[in-house]
Motif scaffolding. Structure first.
Motif, PDB file in Angstrom:
ATOM      1  N   ASP A  77      -2.332   7.301 -15.386  1.00  8.25           N
ATOM      2  CA  ASP A  77      -2.994   7.481 -14.102  1.00  8.25           C
ATOM      3  C   ASP A  77      -3.621   8.867 -14.078  1.00  8.25           C
ATOM      4  OD1 ASP A  77      -3.068   6.298 -11.133  1.00  8.25           O
ATOM      5  OD2 ASP A  77      -2.839   8.478 -11.027  1.00  8.25           O
ATOM      6  N   ASP A 102      -3.679  14.287  -3.644  1.00  7.10           N
ATOM      7  CA  ASP A 102      -3.175  13.139  -2.884  1.00  7.10           C
ATOM      8  C   ASP A 102      -3.255  13.409  -1.386  1.00  7.10           C
ATOM      9  OD1 ASP A 102      -1.019  14.728  -2.233  1.00  7.10           O
ATOM     10  OD2 ASP A 102       0.459  13.563  -3.347  1.00  7.10           O
ATOM     11  N   ARG A 104      -3.404  15.867  -8.114  1.00  4.06           N
ATOM     12  CA  ARG A 104      -2.955  14.694  -8.876  1.00  4.06           C
ATOM     13  C   ARG A 104      -2.798  15.073 -10.349  1.00  4.06           C
ATOM     14  NH1 ARG A 104      -3.480   9.868  -6.078  1.00  4.06           N
ATOM     15  NH2 ARG A 104      -4.667  10.101  -4.141  1.00  4.06           N
ATOM     16  N   VAL A 157       5.246   7.697 -11.035  1.00  7.59           N
ATOM     17  CA  VAL A 157       4.514   8.623 -10.153  1.00  7.59           C
ATOM     18  C   VAL A 157       5.348   8.941  -8.911  1.00  7.59           C
ATOM     19  CG1 VAL A 157       2.260   7.896 -10.994  1.00  7.59           C
ATOM     20  CG2 VAL A 157       3.238   6.766  -8.975  1.00  7.59           C
ATOM     21  N   HIS A 189       0.917  11.801  -5.911  1.00  7.73           N
ATOM     22  CA  HIS A 189       0.563  10.389  -5.734  1.00  7.73           C
ATOM     23  C   HIS A 189       0.974   9.849  -4.373  1.00  7.73           C
ATOM     24  CE1 HIS A 189       0.062  10.835 -10.071  1.00  7.73           C
ATOM     25  NE2 HIS A 189      -0.776   9.827  -9.960  1.00  7.73           N
ATOM     26  N   ALA A 222       0.051   4.753  -7.871  1.00 12.43           N
ATOM     27  CA  ALA A 222      -0.807   5.128  -9.007  1.00 12.43           C
ATOM     28  C   ALA A 222      -2.199   4.577  -8.714  1.00 12.43           C
ATOM     29  CB  ALA A 222      -0.248   4.561 -10.303  1.00 12.43           C
TER      30      ALA A 222
END
Lengths: 484, 447
Positions: B271, B284, B290, B305, B321, B333
């Protein structure tokens, strides 16, 4: 609001629109979620705005804005008209709405207790009590509970002279107990009063009290734990199954409610939601189910999640026969689609998800009408069958023919009695064959109007809140269980 | 577009109104237009302008959230007051630690002015390309063309201020004959990269090949899953398996499996919300940058995550996340990538003695979360493969199969990848096509 609406409609006509309507909407939602003794979410959201829908050059345009002020009207109306003119580039004919509709009125959801006036401590207290009851049962990994309340105030006005105001209040709640056993790779859930997080209606806080969540918490927790060691539902090619009312409600939603949406039938949802097997030539001469199947779309049922005074085209709420003694007799329609099939007038099912979406044909309260059986007799008169309760998974093809549903809990029935609990039950079939195999529907004593607050459709996506009256029903010769 | 200065002004106003120990403001704004077509003409054509302010206030360990799209001083005050009242009414949340502190955020350019300014006429002309091609080939066109610009900003009273503008163009179509259909879709930050002709050609060609589908028994098959189907596999892994919350609640197969082989050796998934080739969002909804998180590396489970709440439980740092507060769903993700392989799709086909070509899945739902056991339908182009060639269209299947098991039987992965944007979740995915053995079809429909 009257001046605001009149200004927008006047501007639209000045810019060349041959039809215009405006919806001014304020939606307030309150959401409370409790998990494992903690208030996980407590939020209140408000969203307001207006959307203008126009026909110009014979084609549709729509624009919407969150800025509800006079200065924004001109920009939004001009945008809607420009969009309509661009739509006309590919048109094959002019939009036809049929006869002019001028409607005036006001609708308010009757409530005994306005949920937004109920103290927050009371709401949290109910959820915390249910949460504690669930977690007292050994083996529960996650206990969750939620409440959701919504108030939508909307004004509709059209260039045909309609002016309508509505205030619709919804209340919803639910609890879920989850048990797991990683060693055996098993995870089981039980919900009350319905799955998917909650059941929801257009009523006040009195509905939450009636759901008796704390009183049902221990029961569902014990059932979730028991399911971990329950027998696997067998795989059978032709079994007798009895579905509880909530599962029948979802079956109606997916395999009847969606295929009777006339926009799907006419292909305008083809790219996303799909089309329908109930094509126009079947209207009035297609056997959809057995003689005991009677289904209506009724936006007037008190408390139903699909209940309102007027749809979002200003058409008054109605009750329409859909399936009569097993025969397919009606669609849900809009003003435009009703003209296309020469059905005369719309039966009032156009609903928009807020101020920033256009209305689409959406379910109102699509219900399987009560039969003649006592619910208990469905079981006592079954020699060999499976009772299935509370939806866990649902899937159906894009013409609404091949479906597969799973339920949270099932019971084997032998000689008229529930004998042992079964886990991971699923059943599958083809829609008209399945409804044709229904031989018994329980009567009004067990008929409940369930709410589905998460029905997706459209591009951009819209979520509709729909209602479904249903009671338990029995089906013969059904394929059960695909999990090995 | 509000712009960073206006947004900063809004967040400053909220901070001035809030007396909380900590305050967070999430601003999301968008200008979005969508031109929708069916029966080979435009039947819905919409545009909207919206901006929302979401206020999270923290008093000790009491948290309240309120949002509004009324950006007037009165609207902001109402939101701040409502959040405060809500917070004061609730019991302490013992799991809460703190809002995040500032951290450097990578700048990613994904805002394309010409996408933001795309006009109704430009969209209509692009759609007319599909409609005209459809009519010329005797098929019926349906689909949608979206162009949008958006802004996301997060500020908190600990000093976080993160701002990202972006744009999105997305076109999808289903082309239909009387008894067959084909699908194609593309997404990109730049509307000029959306090639309407290529999309039309792909879907029309498939629709024509899909005419007159024949019966094929359900059962176990080798399947070539096109990118449109593979994206669904990643969506469920995001939802069911890759989130720390799912692991902490014993709902994910990743529990206790880090460092172990869980998929085929040719499968690598990560991700990366800051990747320029995604519909990026480099932080996020709590304003945490991220991180690039490797989830599966050559078949081995490597990571999950986190948001700040789940990270605190495991004593680790958030990977950036989080979803918007208050969040019952846990981290997500949102920007998944599956590594491409070395084989062309056409070469993958040649290696199949008998199997099924699947264009995409439809109406997929969870039957068993730990097993990632999913049921759903095939749609818009399903074909029998015999001796390395597509030999005939077949009626659509219902499948009930474990996506995890499928990713444990990946024979080949395509060089080609496609980028997708998920309308419902705002996630982006970049995936190849895959060739999978042992896929379980459990039923057949009538078309």
């Amino acid at each position: 609001m009257k001046d605001f609406a009149a200004r927008a409609l006047n501007q639209a006509q000045m810019k060349g629109a041959t039809y215009a309507d405006i919806r001014i909407v304020t939606r307030t939602t309150q959401h409370i979620a409790v998990k494992n003794g903690i208030v996980e979410a407590l939020e209140q959201n408000e969203s307001q705005g207006f959307g203008v829908r126009v026909i110009a050059n014979g084609a549709w345009g729509f624009a919407a804005s969150a800025r509800v002020d006079m200065r924004e009207i001109e920009r939004v109306v001009a945008q809607a008209v420009a969009i309509a003119r661009a739509s006309a580039l590919t048109k094959t004919r002019d939009v036809n709405l049929g006869a002019r509709i001028e409607a005036h009125g006001r609708f308010e959801t009757p409530v005994a207790r306005d949920p937004f006036l109920v103290p927050m401590q009371e709401k949290i207290g109910v959820l915390m009590k249910a949460d504690a009851e669930m977690r007292r049962v050994p083996g529960i990994k996650v206990a969750r509970g939620e409440m959701e309340f919504q108030r939508e105030d909307k004004t509709f006005a059209s260039s045909e002279g309609s002016f309508i105001t509505q205030s619709i209040i919804e209340s919803g709640c639910g609890i879920v107990a989850m048990a797991s056993n990683l060693e055996s790779g098993e995870i089981q859930v039980r919900s009350h009063p319905n799955s998917g997080g909650r059941n929801q209606v257009t009523r006040g806080y009195e509905f939450i009290t009636e759901c008796r969540m704390p009183e049902n918490a221990q029961r569902i927790a014990e059932e979730a734990v028991a399911l971990l060691s329950a027998a696997q539902c067998p795989s059978l090619d032709a079994a007798t199954i009895i579905l509880d009312g909530s599962q029948v409600a979802l079956q109606v939603h997916e395999s009847c409610g969606h295929p009777i949406e006339l926009d799907r039938v006419l292909g305008t949802e083809a790219a996303f939601a799909g089309t329908s097997f109930l094509t126009p030539e079947k209207l009035g001469n297609f056997r959809y189910g057995s003689d005991v199947i009677n289904i209506t779309a009724d936006a007037t049922i008190p408390g139903g999640l699909g209940t309102f005074g007027f749809d979002d085209e200003g058409v008054a709420a109605q009750k329409t026969d859909i399936i009569k003694n097993g025969l397919f007799v009606g669609y849900m329609t809009s003003r435009e689609s009703a003209q296309e099939l020469k059905l005369g007038h719309s039966n009032g099912t156009m609903r928009a998800d807020g101020w920033n979406r256009i209305p689409l044909i959406r379910m109102t309260n699509v219900s399987l009408l009560p039969g003649t059986w006592n619910a208990d007799d469905l079981i006592t008169s079954t020699d060999d069958g499976i009772w299935m309760e509370t939806n866990r998974s649902w899937s159906i093809d894009d013409k609404r023919l091949n479906f597969q549903f799973g339920t949270e809990m099932a019971w084997e029935i032998k000689s008229g009695k529930k004998t042992r609990m079964l886990k991971n039950a699923t059943y599958t079939g083809i829609t008209p064959q399945f409804w044709g195999a229904c031989d018994a529907v329980a009567n009004e004593n067990s008929w409940i109007v369930w709410g589905t607050p998460n029905c997706g459709k459209g591009q951009p996506p819209q979520v509709a809140h729909t209602g479904h009256g249903a009671s338990p029903a029995r089906f013969r010769g059904i394929r059960v269980g695909v999990i090995k | 577009m509000l712009g960073p200065e206006k947004i900063k002004e809004l967040t400053t106003q909220v901070f001035a109104l809030s007396k909380a120990d900590q305050t967070e403001v999430l601003v999301t704004a968008s200008e979005r237009a969508l031109t929708r077509f069916a029966n080979s003409y435009i039947h819905q054509n919409v545009a909207e302008t919206n901006a929302e302010v979401r206020v999270r206030v923290v008093y000790g360990k009491k948290i309240g959230v309120a949002s509004t799209n009324d950006l007037s001083p009165e609207g902001l005050k109402r939101a701040a007051d409502t959040a405060r009242v809500i917070a004061m009414l609730q019991p302490d949340n013992p799991d809460f630690t703190s809002l995040p502190s500032p951290a450097p955020i990578q700048n990613v350019e994904t805002y394309v002015e010409r996408t933001a300014n795309f006009s109704p006429d430009q969209r209509a002309h692009a759609v007319s390309v599909l409609c005209k091609k459809a009519k010329a080939r005797g098929v019926v066109a349906a689909g949608a063309f979206t162009t949008a610009s958006f802004e996301v900003a997060v500020a908190n009273s600990l000093g976080v201020f993160a701002y990202h503008p972006g744009s999105l163009a997305e076109m999808n179509t289903v082309m239909m004959t009387d008894n067959g259909s084909g699908y194609a879709a593309r997404a990109h930050a730049d509307a000029r990269q959306i090639n309407a002709e290529a999309i039309a050609d792909e879907a029309i060609s498939k629709a024509l090949k899909a005419r007159n589908p024949t019966d094929l028994e359900a059962g176990e098959y080798t399947v070539l899953l096109e990118e449109y189907a593979v994206v669904d596999v990643l969506n469920f892994l995001d939802w069911l398996s890759f989130s720390a919350q799912a692991v902490q609640e014993d709902r994910s197969f990743m529990k206790g499996k880090l460092g172990e082989k869980v998929m085929s050796e040719n499968v690598t998934i990560w991700d990366d919300g800051a990747a320029g080739d995604a519909i990026a969002l480099p932080f996020d909804y709590e304003g945490v940058p991220r991180q690039r998180v490797t989830l599966i590396e050559k078949g081995i489970a490597r990571g999950i995550v986190y948001d700040t709440a789940t990270a605190a439980k495991d004593g680790v740092a958030s990977t950036g996340h989080s979803l918007p507060a208050p969040n019952s769903d846990g981290p997500s993700a949102m920007h998944l990538f599956m590594a491409p392989g070395e084989t062309k799709k056409s070469e993958m086909l040649k290696g199949v003695e008998r199997g099924v070509w699947v264009t995409r899945f439809w109406y997929t739902r969870v039957v068993h979360p730990l097993q990632v056991l999913i049921t759903g339908m095939t749609r818009d182009g399903t074909f029998l493969i015999e001796n390395g060639e597509i030999t005939r269209p077949v009626k659509n299947f219902r499948f009930t199969t474990s996506y995890l098991a499928a990713l444990n039987h990946v024979r080949a992965i395509s060089q080609e990848t496609k980028l997708f944007h998920e309308d419902w979740s705002n996630a982006s995915r970049s995936v190849p096509a895959i060739l999978v053995d042992g896929f379980q079809f459990t039923g057949v429909t009538q078309f």
